[in-house]
Motif scaffolding. Structure first.
Motif, PDB file in Angstrom:
ATOM      1  N   ALA A 549       1.028  -1.343   0.089  1.00  0.00           N
ATOM      2  CA  ALA A 549       0.080   0.100   0.031  1.00  0.00           C
ATOM      3  C   ALA A 549       1.031   1.287   0.019  1.00  0.00           C
ATOM      4  O   ALA A 549       0.840   2.192  -0.682  1.00  0.00           O
ATOM      5  CB  ALA A 549      -1.016   0.042   1.222  1.00  0.00           C
ATOM      6  N   LEU A 550       1.957   1.192   0.742  1.00  0.00           N
ATOM      7  CA  LEU A 550       2.883   2.420   0.892  1.00  0.00           C
ATOM      8  C   LEU A 550       3.451   2.540  -0.464  1.00  0.00           C
ATOM      9  O   LEU A 550       3.437   3.518  -1.016  1.00  0.00           O
ATOM     10  CB  LEU A 550       3.917   2.128   1.823  1.00  0.00           C
ATOM     11  CG  LEU A 550       4.964   3.412   1.930  1.00  0.00           C
ATOM     12  CD1 LEU A 550       5.285   3.627   3.414  1.00  0.00           C
ATOM     13  CD2 LEU A 550       6.143   3.124   1.056  1.00  0.00           C
ATOM     14  N   TYR A 551       4.157   1.500  -1.233  1.00  0.00           N
ATOM     15  CA  TYR A 551       4.741   1.723  -2.546  1.00  0.00           C
ATOM     16  C   TYR A 551       3.571   2.126  -3.655  1.00  0.00           C
ATOM     17  O   TYR A 551       4.020   2.651  -4.718  1.00  0.00           O
ATOM     18  CB  TYR A 551       5.207   0.237  -2.954  1.00  0.00           C
ATOM     19  CG  TYR A 551       6.499   0.066  -2.022  1.00  0.00           C
ATOM     20  CD1 TYR A 551       7.416   1.043  -1.558  1.00  0.00           C
ATOM     21  CD2 TYR A 551       6.751  -1.344  -1.815  1.00  0.00           C
ATOM     22  CE1 TYR A 551       8.487   0.726  -1.065  1.00  0.00           C
ATOM     23  CE2 TYR A 551       8.021  -1.762  -1.060  1.00  0.00           C
ATOM     24  CZ  TYR A 551       8.788  -0.791  -0.556  1.00  0.00           C
ATOM     25  OH  TYR A 551       9.772  -0.937   0.129  1.00  0.00           O
ATOM     26  N   GLU A 552       2.471   1.680  -3.304  1.00  0.00           N
ATOM     27  CA  GLU A 552       1.269   1.960  -4.494  1.00  0.00           C
ATOM     28  C   GLU A 552       1.121   3.621  -4.301  1.00  0.00           C
ATOM     29  O   GLU A 552       1.060   4.282  -5.326  1.00  0.00           O
ATOM     30  CB  GLU A 552       0.060   1.531  -4.060  1.00  0.00           C
ATOM     31  CG  GLU A 552      -1.097   1.863  -4.967  1.00  0.00           C
ATOM     32  CD  GLU A 552      -2.456   1.546  -4.398  1.00  0.00           C
ATOM     33  OE1 GLU A 552      -3.619   2.016  -4.957  1.00  0.00           O
ATOM     34  OE2 GLU A 552      -2.639   0.536  -3.383  1.00  0.00           O
ATOM     35  N   ALA A 553       1.206   4.060  -3.079  1.00  0.00           N
ATOM     36  CA  ALA A 553       1.077   5.637  -2.631  1.00  0.00           C
ATOM     37  C   ALA A 553       2.268   6.246  -3.441  1.00  0.00           C
ATOM     38  O   ALA A 553       2.021   7.442  -3.874  1.00  0.00           O
ATOM     39  CB  ALA A 553       0.956   5.896  -1.298  1.00  0.00           C
ATOM     40  N   VAL A 554       3.375   5.737  -3.356  1.00  0.00           N
ATOM     41  CA  VAL A 554       4.541   6.320  -3.986  1.00  0.00           C
ATOM     42  C   VAL A 554       4.579   6.406  -5.522  1.00  0.00           C
ATOM     43  O   VAL A 554       4.727   7.279  -6.223  1.00  0.00           O
ATOM     44  CB  VAL A 554       5.828   5.502  -3.512  1.00  0.00           C
ATOM     45  CG1 VAL A 554       7.212   5.948  -4.310  1.00  0.00           C
ATOM     46  CG2 VAL A 554       6.125   5.556  -2.155  1.00  0.00           C
TER      47      VAL A 554
END
Length: 575
Positions: A549-554
């Protein structure tokens, strides 16, 4: 239902049973007792008195006292043969929404069944739900209908009366919005419940609001064709009665007029807009109600086709293969004077369902006192309703109403699996819709379809009666193009979720690659921070469920790479 005559003491300071109550409720009681002679008139008078008390001082846009609306709704329901519980709920249906009466008070006074029905038709608070209030209200109503179908029946009667009085709304925009919503959502519900009288009236009333000039033209055309229709169809009906009698089939034969909107849709655009004339067969259909069994319907069909030439491709067998809304009849058309005339053949029981839909079950089971078992009234065994219930939890608030419109628009078709299992779908459905109806879990792995043995693409539209066989592959990855081909809310909801998941995965891959590249440029190693758990801890601290989810936001540029790396200490310590 418990004896509900205790209202005089709670919450209201007393709801006096005024002398006028018996007189005001008399038309409702008379309509109800025409179907159920031993119905509880006292209970209806009491419910009327409670509604009248709580709506006191409220007025309709027409200037009439508000109580005239719930009374009219209850009479509409009495006319189609709904049970006493439904009529009580209809009288009270706006009290919780528009007065100080609570659902708890309704339940305490009139019982749980009435409370479920009233709550089911009560709108959600627009101040809390904002733009999603209408969609979420329909979602709530569908969920309530899965417990008790009478919720939808009350809502439809409510809308019929509101459309009858729509002309009293001062703003044209609001009148058109209500009429359009009725066409898109309430008319399809009436059709699916088999409440054709409600459907026809809603369509004609909404048609008059949305296209008043076309509505008036069709009225004029219908009036001008009346004498010719009576003569032409009268001669046909007389001949059919004689032919059926000679064959030994006892039946009633009569012409049933088509309603204005139905005629309008069937007319060529130029005829509807500029005048012309209506042929007799365009204004009505001949209905043959057989006094006998299903087999007698086929005997009648053979007798009529033996005397009058049938029109090619006009025959539809909705007896052996009923429509999605319980409707059963044989449809055909015969030539009179060179023009096709529609003919419907059905038994008396089928005619009751064709007239009253789900209410026919209530009429039949209500005995003489208007009481039905809770199990029968609550039975929700309609395929279309089950489809809605299956996908609605997956739909986001902003998407639900669009999915509902897609699922309800048009009619329905039935196709078959190679094993002969019928699959009911919305009209206009494609192989994509079929795949998700058969199995949402495996639909994405379909790579093609055989329709009546011929290879077709997944975007191919299906027709009533076809045999459909899916061809599947090893991977479940539905392409984006399927979303445009999908007709049903069920398929569209699953496809949107699959596409969103794929896009999230792609964004996550891009985001991690960007973070790894930037970390390396700063002299750091992202993999090391992942392996020792630091990256995951940062993700949770920033409010993400996991690293994906964090990498998706990035990847979506919602979280700057340097900010994430800074939390890891890379940008500061390694720069």
């Amino acid at each position: 239902m418990p004896d509900a005559r205790r209202f005089g003491g709670f919450a209201s300071g007393g709801a006096p049973e005024a002398d006028t109550t018996a007189e005001a409720a008399a038309p409702l009681i008379a309509a109800h007792r025409r179907v159920f002679p031993l119905a509880d008139a006292g209970l209806l008078r009491h419910a009327y008195a409670v509604a009248d008390h709580w709506h006191a001082g409220q007025m309709r846009k027409s200037g009439a006292p508000y109580i005239t609306h719930p009374l009219a709704v209850a009479i509409l329901l009495a006319d189609i043969g709904m049970d006493t519980t439904t009529l009580v709920a209809a009288l009270l249906h706006d009290t919780v929404e528009d007065t100080g009466l609570t659902i708890g008070q309704v339940k305490a006074e009139f019982g749980a069944e009435v409370a479920v029905l009233v709550d089911g038709v009560t709108k959600l608070d627009g101040s809390k739900w904002g733009d999603h209030a209408e969609g979420e209200t329909f979602r709530k109503m569908i969920l309530a209908a899965s417990i008790d179908l009478r919720v939808l029946v009350i809502k439809l009667a409510d809308r019929v009366h509101n459309l009858r009085t729509l002309g009293h709304h001062p703003k044209r925009e609001k009148r058109e919005r209500i009429a359009r919503a009725s066409m898109e959502l309430l008319v399809p519900f009436a059709q699916r419940l088999g409440l054709y009288d409600f459907q026809r009236e809603m369509e004609d009333l909404a048609f008059a609001t949305l296209a008043p000039e076309a509505h008036e033209r069709v009225r004029t055309l219908l009036r001008e064709a009346e004498d010719e229709r009576r003569a032409a169809l009268g001669e046909l009906i007389t001949g059919m009665r004689a032919e059926l009698a000679a064959t030994g089939v006892r039946a009633q034969v009569q012409a049933r007029p088509r309603h204005l909107y139905s005629i309008h849709r069937a007319l060529p655009a130029e005829a509807s807009e500029s005048g012309g004339r209506l042929r007799p067969a365009e204004t009505a259909r001949v209905v043959v109600v057989v006094e006998g069994t299903e087999a007698d319907c086929y005997v009648a069909l053979g007798a009529l086709h033996g005397r009058w030439a049938p029109v090619d491709d006009s025959f539809r067998d909705y007896i052996s293969m009923p429509k999605y809304n319980m409707y059963r009849s044989l449809h055909t058309a015969v030539l009179i004077g060179g023009e096709p005339a529609g003919v419907l053949i059905r038994t008396r029981a089928m005619d009751a369902v064709a007239t009253y839909g789900v209410a026919a079950r209530i009429r039949e089971a209500g005995g003489r006192d208007g009481k039905v078992s809770a199990d029968l009234a609550r039975q929700a065994d309609l395929d279309w309703l089950n489809r809605l219930l299956a996908w609605q939890p997956l739909a986001a608030p902003g998407d639900f109403l669009d999915g509902l419109r897609a699922d309800l628009s048009g009619g329905g078709i039935v196709v078959f699996t190679p094993a002969g299992v019928p699959v009911k779908l919305p009209e206009g459905s494609t192989a994509v819709d079929f795949a998700y109806t058969v199995s949402s879990a495996t639909a994405g792995s379909a790579v093609g379809v055989l329709v009546n043995g011929m290879r077709k693409s997944m975007e191919n539209r299906l027709a009533h009666g076809q045999v459909v066989d899916l061809i599947t592959g090893p991977y479940a990855d539905p392409p984006d193009s399927w979303l445009a081909a999908a007709r049903s809310g069920h398929a569209r909801t699953h496809l949107k979720a699959a596409i969103a998941s794929r896009m999230a995965d792609e964004a996550s891959v891009l985001g991690r690659a960007a973070a790894a590249k930037q970390a390396a440029a700063l002299g750091g190693d992202l993999r090391e921070h992942e392996d020792n758990g630091t990256a995951f801890s940062v993700a949770r601290r920033l409010g993400f469920a996991d690293l994906d989810a964090l990498y998706e936001a990035v990847g979506r540029d919602q979280l700057p790479v340097v900010e994430f790396l800074g939390h890891l200490g890379i940008a500061v310590s390694q720069a």
